[in-house]
Design a protein around this motif. Structure first.
Motif, PDB file in Angstrom:
ATOM      1  N   GLY A 271      -3.825 -27.840   2.298  1.00 20.01           N
ATOM      2  CA  GLY A 271      -4.855 -28.401   3.058  1.00 20.01           C
ATOM      3  C   GLY A 271      -6.206 -28.654   2.015  1.00 20.01           C
ATOM      4  O   GLY A 271      -7.113 -28.604   2.610  1.00 20.01           O
ATOM      5  N   VAL A 272      -5.903 -28.901   0.902  1.00 18.16           N
ATOM      6  CA  VAL A 272      -6.979 -29.198  -0.127  1.00 18.16           C
ATOM      7  C   VAL A 272      -6.577 -30.441  -0.735  1.00 18.16           C
ATOM      8  O   VAL A 272      -5.739 -30.923  -1.209  1.00 18.16           O
ATOM      9  N   VAL A 273      -7.799 -31.378  -0.827  1.00 18.74           N
ATOM     10  CA  VAL A 273      -7.459 -32.620  -1.134  1.00 18.74           C
ATOM     11  C   VAL A 273      -7.195 -32.607  -2.702  1.00 18.74           C
ATOM     12  O   VAL A 273      -6.200 -33.560  -3.057  1.00 18.74           O
ATOM     13  N   ALA A 274      -7.714 -31.623  -3.612  1.00 22.99           N
ATOM     14  CA  ALA A 274      -7.300 -31.689  -4.933  1.00 22.99           C
ATOM     15  C   ALA A 274      -5.833 -31.457  -4.950  1.00 22.99           C
ATOM     16  O   ALA A 274      -5.081 -31.664  -6.027  1.00 22.99           O
ATOM     17  N   ALA A 275      -5.191 -30.544  -4.129  1.00 27.15           N
ATOM     18  CA  ALA A 275      -3.803 -30.153  -4.091  1.00 27.15           C
ATOM     19  C   ALA A 275      -2.989 -31.218  -3.737  1.00 27.15           C
ATOM     20  O   ALA A 275      -1.915 -31.485  -4.276  1.00 27.15           O
ATOM     21  N   LEU A 276      -3.488 -32.184  -2.883  1.00 24.22           N
ATOM     22  CA  LEU A 276      -2.702 -33.519  -2.480  1.00 24.22           C
ATOM     23  C   LEU A 276      -2.775 -34.371  -3.731  1.00 24.22           C
ATOM     24  O   LEU A 276      -1.876 -35.060  -3.975  1.00 24.22           O
ATOM     25  N   ASP A 277      -3.768 -34.416  -4.369  1.00 22.80           N
ATOM     26  CA  ASP A 277      -3.877 -35.593  -5.720  1.00 22.80           C
ATOM     27  C   ASP A 277      -3.028 -34.713  -6.771  1.00 22.80           C
ATOM     28  O   ASP A 277      -2.144 -35.574  -7.373  1.00 22.80           O
ATOM     29  N   PHE A 278      -2.876 -33.699  -6.978  1.00 20.46           N
ATOM     30  CA  PHE A 278      -2.048 -32.933  -7.929  1.00 20.46           C
ATOM     31  C   PHE A 278      -0.587 -33.330  -7.479  1.00 20.46           C
ATOM     32  O   PHE A 278       0.329 -33.708  -8.353  1.00 20.46           O
ATOM     33  N   THR A 279      -0.298 -33.197  -6.076  1.00 11.32           N
ATOM     34  CA  THR A 279       1.043 -33.313  -5.700  1.00 11.32           C
ATOM     35  C   THR A 279       1.606 -34.838  -5.983  1.00 11.32           C
ATOM     36  O   THR A 279       2.670 -35.350  -6.339  1.00 11.32           O
ATOM     37  N   TRP A 280       0.905 -35.787  -5.596  1.00 10.96           N
ATOM     38  CA  TRP A 280       0.786 -37.119  -5.655  1.00 10.96           C
ATOM     39  C   TRP A 280       1.100 -37.434  -7.156  1.00 10.96           C
ATOM     40  O   TRP A 280       2.094 -38.105  -7.449  1.00 10.96           O
ATOM     41  N   ARG A 281       0.336 -36.988  -8.162  1.00 13.60           N
ATOM     42  CA  ARG A 281       0.636 -37.387  -9.366  1.00 13.60           C
ATOM     43  C   ARG A 281       1.702 -36.577 -10.191  1.00 13.60           C
ATOM     44  O   ARG A 281       2.405 -37.085 -11.050  1.00 13.60           O
ATOM     45  N   ALA A 282       2.114 -35.499  -9.397  1.00 11.39           N
ATOM     46  CA  ALA A 282       3.551 -35.132 -10.161  1.00 11.39           C
ATOM     47  C   ALA A 282       4.637 -35.427  -9.365  1.00 11.39           C
ATOM     48  O   ALA A 282       5.791 -35.043  -9.757  1.00 11.39           O
ATOM     49  N   THR A 283       4.600 -36.470  -8.466  1.00  8.74           N
ATOM     50  CA  THR A 283       5.924 -37.037  -7.922  1.00  8.74           C
ATOM     51  C   THR A 283       6.247 -37.974  -8.582  1.00  8.74           C
ATOM     52  O   THR A 283       5.420 -39.183  -9.165  1.00  8.74           O
ATOM     53  N   VAL A 290       4.795 -36.075   0.525  1.00  5.81           N
ATOM     54  CA  VAL A 290       4.296 -35.830   2.195  1.00  5.81           C
ATOM     55  C   VAL A 290       3.260 -34.670   2.293  1.00  5.81           C
ATOM     56  O   VAL A 290       3.338 -33.696   1.396  1.00  5.81           O
ATOM     57  N   THR A 291       2.080 -34.899   3.135  1.00  8.96           N
ATOM     58  CA  THR A 291       1.201 -33.908   3.153  1.00  8.96           C
ATOM     59  C   THR A 291       1.208 -33.254   4.643  1.00  8.96           C
ATOM     60  O   THR A 291       1.341 -33.917   5.435  1.00  8.96           O
ATOM     61  N   VAL A 292       0.960 -31.967   4.665  1.00  9.68           N
ATOM     62  CA  VAL A 292       1.005 -31.169   5.927  1.00  9.68           C
ATOM     63  C   VAL A 292      -0.322 -30.741   5.893  1.00  9.68           C
ATOM     64  O   VAL A 292      -0.489 -30.056   6.942  1.00  9.68           O
ATOM     65  N   GLY A 293      -1.062 -30.436   5.016  1.00 10.01           N
ATOM     66  CA  GLY A 293      -2.362 -30.013   5.021  1.00 10.01           C
ATOM     67  C   GLY A 293      -3.542 -30.509   5.725  1.00 10.01           C
ATOM     68  O   GLY A 293      -3.354 -31.836   6.082  1.00 10.01           O
ATOM     69  N   LEU A 294      -4.389 -29.895   6.301  1.00 11.65           N
ATOM     70  CA  LEU A 294      -5.445 -30.436   6.991  1.00 11.65           C
ATOM     71  C   LEU A 294      -6.773 -30.142   6.621  1.00 11.65           C
ATOM     72  O   LEU A 294      -7.238 -29.101   6.984  1.00 11.65           O
ATOM     73  N   PRO A 295      -7.346 -30.629   5.582  1.00 13.89           N
ATOM     74  CA  PRO A 295      -8.438 -30.454   5.084  1.00 13.89           C
ATOM     75  C   PRO A 295      -9.759 -30.972   5.923  1.00 13.89           C
ATOM     76  O   PRO A 295      -9.374 -31.611   7.026  1.00 13.89           O
ATOM     77  N   HIS A 296     -11.147 -30.533   5.608  1.00 16.79           N
ATOM     78  CA  HIS A 296     -12.066 -31.169   6.514  1.00 16.79           C
ATOM     79  C   HIS A 296     -11.997 -32.591   6.756  1.00 16.79           C
ATOM     80  O   HIS A 296     -11.724 -33.294   5.556  1.00 16.79           O
ATOM     81  N   SER A 298     -14.056 -34.840   6.615  1.00 18.28           N
ATOM     82  CA  SER A 298     -14.652 -35.464   5.690  1.00 18.28           C
ATOM     83  C   SER A 298     -14.023 -35.961   4.137  1.00 18.28           C
ATOM     84  O   SER A 298     -14.695 -36.706   3.632  1.00 18.28           O
ATOM     85  N   GLN A 299     -13.280 -35.141   3.841  1.00 22.00           N
ATOM     86  CA  GLN A 299     -12.767 -35.201   2.554  1.00 22.00           C
ATOM     87  C   GLN A 299     -11.891 -36.479   2.522  1.00 22.00           C
ATOM     88  O   GLN A 299     -10.986 -36.630   3.586  1.00 22.00           O
ATOM     89  N   MET A 300     -11.975 -37.163   1.266  1.00 20.03           N
ATOM     90  CA  MET A 300     -11.103 -38.299   1.117  1.00 20.03           C
ATOM     91  C   MET A 300     -10.247 -38.429  -0.093  1.00 20.03           C
ATOM     92  O   MET A 300     -10.511 -37.477  -0.937  1.00 20.03           O
ATOM     93  N   LEU A 301      -9.071 -39.079  -0.203  1.00 19.62           N
ATOM     94  CA  LEU A 301      -8.172 -39.052  -1.191  1.00 19.62           C
ATOM     95  C   LEU A 301      -8.163 -40.457  -1.906  1.00 19.62           C
ATOM     96  O   LEU A 301      -8.172 -41.334  -1.157  1.00 19.62           O
TER      97      LEU A 301
END
Length: 375
Positions: A271-283, A290-296, A298-301
């Motif tokens: 649920g953190v945009v930095a974690a999603l960015d990391f996951t995207w780059r490591a795929t 696939v993302t299941v997290g729910l950040p605020h 207002s946050q954008m990727l």
């Protein structure tokens, strides 16, 4: 009837929550079930980041509200029109009530039920309105159609799934969110295939459930990533094949080296945009993120469309684990009962209702996998 329940009246209270006590244990009036509703005695309710995100203000909801959405209990009253449940049945709650008639429901995607989403956003039940009032006779909102941090609840029939009465309540509660969301993201959304490599970023209850789901699905290599060394060790003990501290400057390169170019499937559960960015780059190229997290909200990727196209990458969200709860919860329970999905290992703390604020502070500090309130 009068019950005890945990009420959130104001979001974004200062931490530690054991001192500020954002959740108030109050005497609450619970109405009788209307048509197509049931009354359930709650036996166990799990503490989840989706509750925490309402408490800390990252997931705005109408207040005041009785929180809790991951729970299990026993049916003690059925309303008119409910013919497939009886008093004494054990049920697990699903946090999206499903109408069965809208376009997503007809397409076997009940997690996207339109009336269910509207009711959840308004803090009401699927049939409309609220069944909770405080001691001043003011209405209280429902959390995701459940409000499980209470001794009893009234919910839509479409918010529960009947389960085997032999299933312990404290284990059954976990299937309503952590297991359904984590395992479902692996099985239904990512559709992990035998022999694929899987990266799971973010080791909360959902991330750990995804780990168990990936192992049960036959992934050849499951890599976990988190900033907590303790959680990484816990994941290795549960069967993860490798662990990476996602705070390391070369964390992406570590995953790529372990998988010869990147994971086939990357699951972001923090649920953190930095974690999603990391996951995207490591795929990997051609892989599925696939993302299941729910950040605020207002946050954008930020991603490159060229990379998305030229590498035939997939980025997909997963809500409710893309599950059909009536189908998947009993299937996951059967996997647990056969020993192939040991979700009992996710349960780290058992609490009383009066300890709920201390439990959420523990969750905010990252010191628990799953905590369950026992009634």
């Amino acid at each position: 009837m009068t019950i005890r329940a945990a009420v959130l009246r104001e979001a974004a209270s200062p931490r530690p929550y054991g001192d500020s006590r954002p959740l108030h244990i109050e005497s609450v009036q619970l109405a009788s079930p209307a048509a197509h509703e049931i009354r359930v005695r709650i036996a166990a309710a799990g503490l989840c980041h989706s509750d925490l995100s309402v408490i800390d203000g990252n997931r705005p909801r109408p207040l005041p509200m009785v929180l809790g959405h991951e729970a299990a209990g026993e049916v003690i009253e059925v309303g008119a029109g409910v013919r497939d449940l009886t008093v004494g049945d054990h049920v697990v709650f699903s946090f999206v009530p499903t109408c069965g008639h809208c376009a997503p429901c007809r397409d076997a995607r009940p997690a996207l039920c339109e009336p269910g989403a509207a009711a959840n956003g308004a803090g009401e039940l699927l049939g409309g309105g609220r069944r909770l009032r405080d001691s001043h006779d003011a209405a209280l909102h429902h959390h995701l159609g459940v409000s499980g941090f209470a001794e009893e609840v009234v919910v839509s029939r479409q918010s529960v799934v009947r389960v085997d009465n032999a299933l312990p309540f404290e284990i059954g509660a976990l299937f309503g969110c952590a297991v359904m969301t984590g395992v479902g993201a692996v099985v239904n959304t990512a559709r992990v295939r035998l022999g694929e490599s899987v990266l799971i970023a973010g080791l909360g209850g959902i991330g750990f459930a995804a780990l168990l789901g990936a192992l049960a699905s036959g992934a050849s290599q499951v890599i976990v990533a988190d900033v907590s060394a303790h959680k990484l060790q816990q994941a290795l003990a549960l069967g993860a094949h490798a662990a990476v501290n996602s705070g390391d400057a070369d964390a992406v390169e570590q995953v790529r080296a372990l998988t010869r170019g990147g994971a086939d499937v990357g699951l972001e559960c923090a649920g953190v945009v930095a974690a999603l960015d990391f996951t995207w780059r490591a795929t990997r190229r051609g892989g599925r993120t696939v993302t299941v997290g729910l950040p605020h909200p207002s946050q954008m990727l930020s991603i490159s469309p060229v990379q998305l196209v030229a590498e035939e990458r997939t980025l997909q969200g997963s809500y409710l684990g893309s599950c059909v709860p009536a189908r998947d919860i009993p299937a996951y329970v059967a996997l647990y009962q056969s020993g192939r999905l040991p979700v009992d290992k996710l349960l780290t703390h058992r609490l009383a209702l009066d300890e709920i604020n201390e439990g959420f502070e523990r969750l905010a500090r990252g010191e628990a996998i799953r905590q369950v309130i026992l009634f």
